[in-house]
Write a protein that holds these residues in place. Structure first.
Motif, PDB file in Angstrom:
ATOM      1  N   UNK A  24       0.832  -1.204   0.000  1.00  0.00           N
ATOM      2  CA  UNK A  24       0.000   0.000   0.000  1.00  0.00           C
ATOM      3  C   UNK A  24       0.875   1.266   0.000  1.00  0.00           C
ATOM      4  N   UNK A  25       1.992   1.185   0.741  1.00  0.00           N
ATOM      5  CA  UNK A  25       2.905   2.333   0.817  1.00  0.00           C
ATOM      6  C   UNK A  25       3.417   2.711  -0.592  1.00  0.00           C
ATOM      7  N   UNK A  26       3.832   1.674  -1.340  1.00  0.00           N
ATOM      8  CA  UNK A  26       4.341   1.930  -2.696  1.00  0.00           C
ATOM      9  C   UNK A  26       3.251   2.556  -3.564  1.00  0.00           C
ATOM     10  N   UNK A  27       2.050   2.029  -3.390  1.00  0.00           N
ATOM     11  CA  UNK A  27       0.918   2.535  -4.163  1.00  0.00           C
ATOM     12  C   UNK A  27       0.618   4.012  -3.853  1.00  0.00           C
ATOM     13  N   UNK A  28       0.743   4.381  -2.567  1.00  0.00           N
ATOM     14  CA  UNK A  28       0.335   5.717  -2.128  1.00  0.00           C
ATOM     15  C   UNK A  28       1.428   6.772  -2.300  1.00  0.00           C
ATOM     16  N   UNK A  29       2.650   6.421  -1.905  1.00  0.00           N
ATOM     17  CA  UNK A  29       3.689   7.457  -1.961  1.00  0.00           C
ATOM     18  C   UNK A  29       4.942   7.011  -2.719  1.00  0.00           C
ATOM     19  N   UNK A  30       4.885   5.823  -3.342  1.00  0.00           N
ATOM     20  CA  UNK A  30       6.046   5.331  -4.090  1.00  0.00           C
ATOM     21  C   UNK A  30       6.287   6.154  -5.353  1.00  0.00           C
ATOM     22  N   UNK A  31       7.347   5.778  -6.125  1.00  0.00           N
ATOM     23  CA  UNK A  31       7.754   6.551  -7.298  1.00  0.00           C
ATOM     24  C   UNK A  31       6.668   6.620  -8.367  1.00  0.00           C
ATOM     25  N   UNK A  32       5.848   5.521  -8.413  1.00  0.00           N
ATOM     26  CA  UNK A  32       4.823   5.535  -9.457  1.00  0.00           C
ATOM     27  C   UNK A  32       3.449   5.927  -8.933  1.00  0.00           C
ATOM     28  N   UNK A  33       3.435   6.506  -7.747  1.00  0.00           N
ATOM     29  CA  UNK A  33       2.128   6.857  -7.159  1.00  0.00           C
ATOM     30  C   UNK A  33       1.605   8.159  -7.754  1.00  0.00           C
ATOM     31  N   UNK A  34       0.361   8.387  -7.433  1.00  0.00           N
ATOM     32  CA  UNK A  34      -0.286   9.617  -7.897  1.00  0.00           C
ATOM     33  C   UNK A  34       0.419  10.832  -7.311  1.00  0.00           C
ATOM     34  N   UNK A  35       0.809  10.730  -6.046  1.00  0.00           N
ATOM     35  CA  UNK A  35       1.470  11.865  -5.391  1.00  0.00           C
ATOM     36  C   UNK A  35       2.814  12.190  -6.046  1.00  0.00           C
ATOM     37  N   UNK A  36       3.554  11.131  -6.457  1.00  0.00           N
ATOM     38  CA  UNK A  36       4.855  11.359  -7.090  1.00  0.00           C
ATOM     39  C   UNK A  36       4.659  12.096  -8.415  1.00  0.00           C
ATOM     40  N   UNK A  37       3.575  11.709  -9.079  1.00  0.00           N
ATOM     41  CA  UNK A  37       3.266  12.370 -10.346  1.00  0.00           C
ATOM     42  C   UNK A  37       2.974  13.856 -10.114  1.00  0.00           C
ATOM     43  N   UNK A  38       2.140  14.159  -9.106  1.00  0.00           N
ATOM     44  CA  UNK A  38       1.811  15.545  -8.768  1.00  0.00           C
ATOM     45  C   UNK A  38       3.097  16.327  -8.484  1.00  0.00           C
ATOM     46  N   UNK A  39       4.017  15.660  -7.787  1.00  0.00           N
ATOM     47  CA  UNK A  39       5.285  16.301  -7.447  1.00  0.00           C
ATOM     48  C   UNK A  39       6.066  16.681  -8.712  1.00  0.00           C
ATOM     49  N   UNK A  40       6.059  15.744  -9.655  1.00  0.00           N
ATOM     50  CA  UNK A  40       6.787  16.005 -10.904  1.00  0.00           C
ATOM     51  C   UNK A  40       6.155  17.160 -11.689  1.00  0.00           C
ATOM     52  N   UNK A  41       4.825  17.205 -11.620  1.00  0.00           N
ATOM     53  CA  UNK A  41       4.125  18.255 -12.379  1.00  0.00           C
ATOM     54  C   UNK A  41       4.392  19.660 -11.841  1.00  0.00           C
ATOM     55  N   UNK A  42       4.816  19.702 -10.515  1.00  0.00           N
ATOM     56  CA  UNK A  42       5.019  21.008  -9.876  1.00  0.00           C
ATOM     57  C   UNK A  42       5.970  21.894 -10.689  1.00  0.00           C
ATOM     58  N   UNK A  43       6.981  21.200 -11.240  1.00  0.00           N
ATOM     59  CA  UNK A  43       8.052  21.951 -11.912  1.00  0.00           C
ATOM     60  C   UNK A  43       7.543  22.884 -13.025  1.00  0.00           C
ATOM     61  N   UNK A  44       6.510  22.475 -13.732  1.00  0.00           N
ATOM     62  CA  UNK A  44       6.027  23.285 -14.846  1.00  0.00           C
ATOM     63  C   UNK A  44       5.047  24.390 -14.451  1.00  0.00           C
TER      64      UNK A  44
END
Ligand code: DAH
Length: 355
Positions: A24-44
């Motif tokens: 569940x941890x990987x799913x929620x905050x892992x590299x491929x999680x939704x949150x990681x994606x949001x983090x990546x999007x911050x840059x733009x």
């Protein structure tokens, strides 16, 4: 992003083990999680939106992390508890059966309980006798049941072929020269061992098993128990011996039972006496057990013969003492009113349970 915490709560609630939590941890905050994606999007994003989003992202991630920690701890505690319970040994089994009136398991209801043993009557008598003498200031010592001729006879003032040896019908062992090793016929050899091991003053009792080639009858069995007493000190006299026997009889048998001394002969004491107590089976009236005399012989006693002190190198000018020896089984017989001593060796469970 807002839904993530709620989602985390419901996913974690379904976890059954720490391994599930890791998934569940990987799913929620892992590299491929939704949150990681949001983090990546911050840059733009433009700087002020980025700052606001970044702060919320950080907060959500923090809350999810503490949910993970809490759920892991919860699951670990639960598994510890299960392990403890399965490791527990149930020791209450015997006691959970109903007890009978004597406090033993196996009352009328319930399954048959495993029988619980208890010390036999001779052992209990021995313990009680020891207590009486310890209360009078004696120490308790033991000696070997297999003895040499020297300890059992010779050092006790009975050289080879001495007629007094006939007082004890002896079991000899096939060991060494013929008739040199034997099963002790009395506890008296331990007197010798004691005096060799310890300089006077000595105040000791010696309980233990003895053997004689006797035909069993109401008062004799070939394997029996004696308790020996030995006192060596300055100025010990016959009245100390008589007083000790009297104090012991009252302490062990109670006020109604009397002791008497009768002249006798033992090679290791001079003068010697036999001591008898009121027969407790018939209260002194006369019965089969006491051969109609009203008295039961408990043992022998006397002042330690100077020849015995000499055998162990104790100066009889400086030291004197008394000794006694009597049957523990005989005491048990008198105390519990056992008319025939042979029951002590028969292992009849009905007798053993009763005492
Ligand atoms: N040993 C003796 C017996 O077995 C009993 C006895 C008599 C012991 C006199 C003693 C004693 O210590 O002094 O018959």
């Amino acid at each position: 992003m807002e839904g993530s915490v709620v989602e985390a709560e419901s996913l974690l609630a379904r976890c059954k083990s720490v391994a599930d939590v890791n998934v569940v941890e990987a799913e929620l905050i892992g590299k491929r999680s939704r949150l990681a994606e949001v983090n990546r999007e911050l840059r733009g994003l433009p700087p002020d939106v980025r700052r606001e989003r970044g702060r919320r992202l950080h907060e959500v991630r923090g809350r999810i992390e503490s949910l993970l920690v809490a759920r892991r701890e919860e699951l670990r505690a639960a598994s510890r508890q299960t392990r403890l319970e399965s490791d527990r040994i149930d020791l209450s089994e015997v006691m959970s059966f109903p007890l009978d009136r004597g406090g033993r398991p196996g009352g009328r209801m319930g399954p048959p309980a495993p029988a619980r043993g208890h010390p036999g009557v001779v052992q209990r008598t021995r313990d009680e006798l020891e207590d009486v003498f310890v209360g009078m200031g004696f120490i308790v010592v033991e000696g070997p049941e297999v003895e040499t001729d020297w300890y059992n006879f010779e050092a006790l003032n009975m050289p080879p072929a001495h007629p007094a040896r006939g007082m004890w019908d002896t079991f000899y062992l096939r060991l060494g020269d013929p008739e040199t090793v034997l099963l002790r016929t009395h506890t008296s050899p331990v007197q010798i061992r004691l005096m060799q091991a310890q300089r006077p003053p000595i105040y000791a009792v010696v309980p233990g098993r003895c053997y004689r080639r006797d035909t069993p009858d109401a008062r004799h069995v070939p394997i029996f128990h004696q308790i020996e007493g030995l006192v060596i000190d300055r100025g010990i006299s016959f009245s100390d011996l008589a007083g000790t026997i009297d104090a012991f009889t009252t302490a062990y048998f109670g006020e109604g039972i009397h002791a008497r001394l009768r002249p006798a002969f033992f090679p290791f004491t001079e003068p010697s006496a036999e001591f008898e107590i009121t027969c407790t089976i018939c209260a002194g009236v006369g019965c089969r057990t006491c051969s109609q005399t009203g008295w039961i012989e408990l043992g022998g006693c006397g002042m330690v013969d100077p020849a015995v002190l000499g055998a162990v190198g104790i100066d009889d000018e400086e030291w004197s003492g008394f000794a006694f020896g009597f049957g523990i089984d005989r005491c048990a017989q008198m105390r519990h009113g056992i008319p025939d001593m042979r029951v002590l060796l028969e292992n009849d469970a009905r007798f053993l349970r009763q005492l």
